[in-house]
Scaffold this active site. Structure first.
Site, PDB file in Angstrom:
ATOM      1  N   CYS A  75       0.783  -1.240   0.000  1.00  0.00           N
ATOM      2  CA  CYS A  75       0.000   0.000   0.000  1.00  0.00           C
ATOM      3  C   CYS A  75       0.815   1.290   0.000  1.00  0.00           C
ATOM      4  O   CYS A  75       0.635   2.149  -0.861  1.00  0.00           O
ATOM      5  CB  CYS A  75      -0.925   0.018   1.216  1.00  0.00           C
ATOM      6  SG  CYS A  75      -1.987  -1.418   1.386  1.00  0.00           S
TER       7      CYS A  75
ATOM      8  N   HIS B   5      -1.617   6.791   4.862  1.00  0.00           N
ATOM      9  CA  HIS B   5      -0.535   5.814   5.026  1.00  0.00           C
ATOM     10  C   HIS B   5       0.858   6.436   4.957  1.00  0.00           C
ATOM     11  O   HIS B   5       1.687   6.063   4.128  1.00  0.00           O
ATOM     12  CB  HIS B   5      -0.658   4.672   4.005  1.00  0.00           C
ATOM     13  CG  HIS B   5      -0.049   3.388   4.521  1.00  0.00           C
ATOM     14  ND1 HIS B   5      -0.118   2.206   3.827  1.00  0.00           N
ATOM     15  CD2 HIS B   5       0.632   3.119   5.667  1.00  0.00           C
ATOM     16  CE1 HIS B   5       0.491   1.261   4.513  1.00  0.00           C
ATOM     17  NE2 HIS B   5       0.957   1.793   5.630  1.00  0.00           N
TER      18      HIS B   5
END
Length: 462
Positions: free
Chosen positions: A85, A145
């Site tokens: 990710c 993130h």
């Protein structure tokens, strides 16, 4: 040495690069004619190549995403820059291989130095910052993130509105938000009663409604965390897939369907405000499908792998009245292309001084240009290595001594290693890979001390 391999150090270097970027954007902005389109980039998390109907799935989980493909273009050979990710999102947001600034692994306990801060460095320009300079209202609704420090918060990286979370995963049931992980800008949300995917859809629609009638366009980035774990979903979605006997797959499809429903709400909001035809919509996944639940057919392996199942993803795009409808693109493209394509859609020029690795796809999609947008594509994820040129792909995974060679036109599942039959092709692609890797920084942080540095922020013995 290429200019873009120069490492800018310290405040002066960051300031100078920022000035160059901003001046380039300002100059480009003067060239923008007439009304500029809104930009919406929707990102799924761990969605499989065959989890969407337009790629062949018969699960009927994605009617709204399928409508984007039907109203525009779908890409059969679309990639992300990393099979996990964080790095793949960094590539998408900057239009540059994230290896250029050391973002090769998800933020983890190990650091190159004690002072290392994971995330997109301040010397790099994000999608939010580009569009902010172009005069757009900007928003990020969803998963970021990066490291949770104020200077890395989306609110400090060009996004006027941020509603979401910083780290790599979140519960879908926030409630009183006692841990403070769900943020509105820099501040924790007091409480959130809705299932998180629905909350992200709600906030995205509210942003559109509040900005549709303003004099300047908007750029909305919606990185859903669905269908990433934890695997939890309201029964109303799960009941739609009661015929699926595998409970893991059933829950996964329900999570996808909930995300798709919210994609539909976003598009409906555009229609209700009369601006669908004034909006470029991009949908893709951040990496290959989750290993136990996703459908990556016919690709080999899954998330975390540099085989096709880890990096080839669903990718579609619509811009009614500008891009052709129900059109299939078979040339290799990559998530890096989203940023320059979106900038070019505004009428602005993509400056060579930005040293983007992505390509403006618009002339290839409208027929103005022929051929393949990229001479080659490159991947390095710690111990995983690959390069693709044309139909040929060279790949090497951890603990492998020799490189493998595949012809993806005849072997999309990567079952027949042709390295012994085509040594000249191996050498050609290996030279490309080596030249690219020589330009990249070593990994600056992550979960693997052998690659990412031995300094451990948790003070655990390595």
């Amino acid at each position: 040495m290429h200019l873009y391999t120069i490492q800018w150090q310290g405040f002066v270097g960051c300031l100078m690069l920022g000035l160059l970027m901003n001046l380039g954007i300002a100059n480009a902005q003067k060239q923008i004619p007439g009304k500029r389109p809104n930009i919406i980039v929707i990102l799924a998390d761990d969605l499989g190549y065959n989890d969407v109907g337009y790629m062949g799935s018969d699960a009927n989980a994605t009617p709204n995403i399928d409508a984007i493909a039907a109203n525009g273009l779908r890409f059969t050979d679309a990639y992300t820059t990393c099979p996990v990710c964080g790095p793949s999102r960094a590539g998408l947001l900057t239009g540059r291989y994230q290896n250029r600034f050391g973002f090769e692994d998800n933020p983890g306990p190990f650091r190159r130095t004690e002072e290392t801060i994971p995330g997109i460095p301040l010397r790099e320009t994000t999608m939010g910052e580009y569009f902010k300079e172009l005069g757009y209202n900007t928003a990020l609704i969803g998963k970021w993130h990066e490291e949770n420090v104020p200077l890395r918060n989306p609110s400090a990286r060009g996004f006027d509105k941020f509603f979401g979370f910083i780290n790599g995963a979140s519960s879908y049931y926030i409630n009183d938000n006692s841990q403070g992980k769900l943020l509105n800008g820099l501040r924790p949300v007091e409480s959130e009663e809705e299932y998180l995917t629905n909350a992200f859809g709600r906030e995205a629609c509210l942003f559109i409604e509040r900005n549709a009638d303003r004099n300047k366009p908007f750029m909305l980035y919606v990185p859903f965390n669905a269908p990433h774990g934890p695997f939890e979903v309201p029964d109303e979605y799960k009941s739609k897939f009661s015929h699926v006997k595998d409970e893991k797959r059933q829950t996964f499809l329900a999570m996808i369907n909930c995300m798709d429903e919210n994609v539909g709400k976003i598009i409906t909001t555009l229609k209700n405000k009369g601006i669908e035809e004034e909006t470029l919509i991009v949908f893709l996944s951040d990496n290959g499908g989750e290993c136990e639940r996703a459908d990556n057919t016919p690709l080999r392996e899954c998330k975390g792998s540099i085989y096709e199942g880890g990096i080839r993803v669903p990718f579609c795009m619509q811009w009614k009245g500008v891009l052709p409808a129900n059109h299939v693109v078979n040339h290799p493209v990559i998530a890096l292309d989203v940023l320059p394509t979106a900038i070019a859609a505004t009428g602005a020029s993509v400056s060579g001084e930005w040293f983007l690795d992505g390509v403006n796809l618009l002339p290839y999609l409208t027929g103005e240009k022929q051929g393949e947008p990229h001479q080659f594509l490159y991947w390095r994820f710690l111990w995983h290595h690959a390069v693709r040129k044309g139909d040929w792909k060279l790949v090497k995974h951890r603990d492998q001594t020799d490189w493998e060679l595949y012809n993806l036109a005849s072997d999309i599942s990567e079952q027949t290693n042709l390295s012994q039959q085509h040594p000249d092709k191996v050498k050609e692609l290996l030279d490309i890979y080596t030249d690219m890797s020589d330009q990249m920084l070593a990994p600056q942080w992550g979960w693997q001390p052998d690659y990412c540095g031995s300094y451990n922020i948790n003070n655990i013995k390595n």
